[in-house]
Design a protein around this motif. Structure first.
Motif, PDB file in Angstrom:
ATOM      1  N   GLY A   1     -19.616  22.287  41.525  1.00  0.00           N
ATOM      2  CA  GLY A   1     -19.224  21.322  42.542  1.00  0.00           C
ATOM      3  C   GLY A   1     -19.935  21.611  43.841  1.00  0.00           C
TER       4      GLY A   1
ATOM      5  N   GLY B   1     -15.633  20.692  38.326  1.00  0.00           N
ATOM      6  CA  GLY B   1     -16.347  20.255  39.517  1.00  0.00           C
ATOM      7  C   GLY B   1     -16.993  18.898  39.312  1.00  0.00           C
ATOM      8  N   GLY B   2     -17.571  18.374  40.377  1.00  0.00           N
ATOM      9  CA  GLY B   2     -18.134  17.029  40.343  1.00  0.00           C
ATOM     10  C   GLY B   2     -19.215  16.827  39.299  1.00  0.00           C
TER      11      GLY B   2
ATOM     12  N   ASP C   1      -9.555  17.439  38.399  1.00  0.00           N
ATOM     13  CA  ASP C   1      -9.298  18.090  39.690  1.00  0.00           C
ATOM     14  C   ASP C   1      -7.827  18.446  39.886  1.00  0.00           C
ATOM     15  OD1 ASP C   1      -8.143  15.638  40.147  1.00  0.00           O
ATOM     16  OD2 ASP C   1      -9.404  15.091  41.841  1.00  0.00           O
TER      17      ASP C   1
END
Length: 308
Positions: free
Chosen positions: A134, A254-255, A290
């Motif tokens: 992330g 994470g993203g 998340d």
């Protein structure tokens, strides 16, 4: 009824979840993080807990908190954090002075791994590694569903291993300083910001990771080259991780974990950097996304306070 609170401290939000002994969520509340005012931070966490007590009608049996950064186990001080107000503070001691139930501290990335080891993508696995990609890069390691902290409590800080020098030469990348005080940390290259840096180094525009991935899907040449370089660096770093702890499964968070092509292409990128006969374990997306950090913090509290 036994209840456990899990609190995830992030750079923009603080989330509390209240769970029963089966980890069913009974209550959830998010607030903005006071990032630069430490007394305001302590008051915000205390208020979250008191509000949950009032809503549920009784206090928690134990509370787990996932903190960003690294905590010195001797002094109890946060050594680094993406919440500037916490750096150098004795967060655990200060919160314990305000809160009644037993309080257990963990790293936010480790709490993600713990959550995915219980009912998540790595449920039932003998061992697992949760690798966050992330804003930064780090993770946590679990064996038989229990978090391994290590002597300093930093087991899983894979993002601060050094990138192999020959790969920096191969891809004409600079040796970058890291806020942790080291140089050439993996985090600086394989995080979302690392992908953006690689894209710029290749002559591309100043874009964030999501925009680069979107351009690659439209067959943009520079974006695809950036993803190729990123995948090579990430593949090498995870190959090193496999040779160090040999997890039965790796769960990405994470993203960047939302990029579907990563699960398709990463196993071969890892295999390229392993010697013959070593298999790549399954690389899986997270189940809890998340929401995993707060849930993992509740798990941390439950593990330290077993069901009677």
């Amino acid at each position: 009824m036994q209840r456990y609170y899990g609190i995830d401290i992030g750079g923009t939000k603080i989330e509390l979840v209240a769970c029963d002994a089966r980890l069913e969520v009974l209550h959830r509340h998010r607030i903005d993080t006071p990032t630069r005012d430490y007394p305001a931070f302590l008051e915000a966490v205390t208020t979250l807990i008191r509000d949950a007590d009032e809503t549920l009608g009784q206090p928690a049996q134990a509370i787990g908190i996932g903190l960003p950064g690294v905590r010195d186990r001797v002094s109890g001080r946060q050594l680094s954090a993406n919440v500037p107000a916490l750096t150098g503070q004795t967060v655990g001691q200060d919160l314990r002075a305000r809160i009644g139930p037993p309080l257990h501290l963990g790293n936010d990335l480790q709490c993600f791994a713990l959550s995915e080891a219980h009912g998540g993508a790595a449920d039932g696995q003998p061992s697992m590694f949760g690798a966050i990609l992330g804003t930064g890069a780090g993770g946590g390691y679990c064996i038989e569903g229990r978090l391994v902290g290590g002597y300093n409590g930093i087991a899983g800080e894979w993002g601060h291993w050094s990138v192999a020098a020959h790969l920096l030469v191969k891809h004409a990348l600079p040796v970058l300083d890291c806020p942790c005080g080291l140089r050439g940390c993996i985090e600086r290259y394989v995080s979302g910001g690392g992908l953006a840096l690689i894209h710029r180094q290749l002559g591309g525009a100043d874009l964030d990771a999501a925009a680069i991935i979107a351009r690659a899907q439209q067959q943009d040449e520079t974006a695809n080259r950036a993803l190729d370089v990123h995948r090579d660096l990430l593949g090498h770093s995870l190959a090193s991780l496999i040779m160090a702890v040999d997890p039965h499964v790796i769960v990405l968070g994470g993203g960047l974990s939302k990029a579907e092509r990563l699960y398709r292409d990463l196993p071969q990128a890892i295999a390229t950097h392993l010697f013959k006969g070593v298999r790549v374990p399954p690389i899986l997306p997270p189940v809890f996304g998340d929401a995993g950090g707060a849930r993992g913090a509740a798990l941390l509290a439950r593990q330290h306070c077993p069901i009677s």
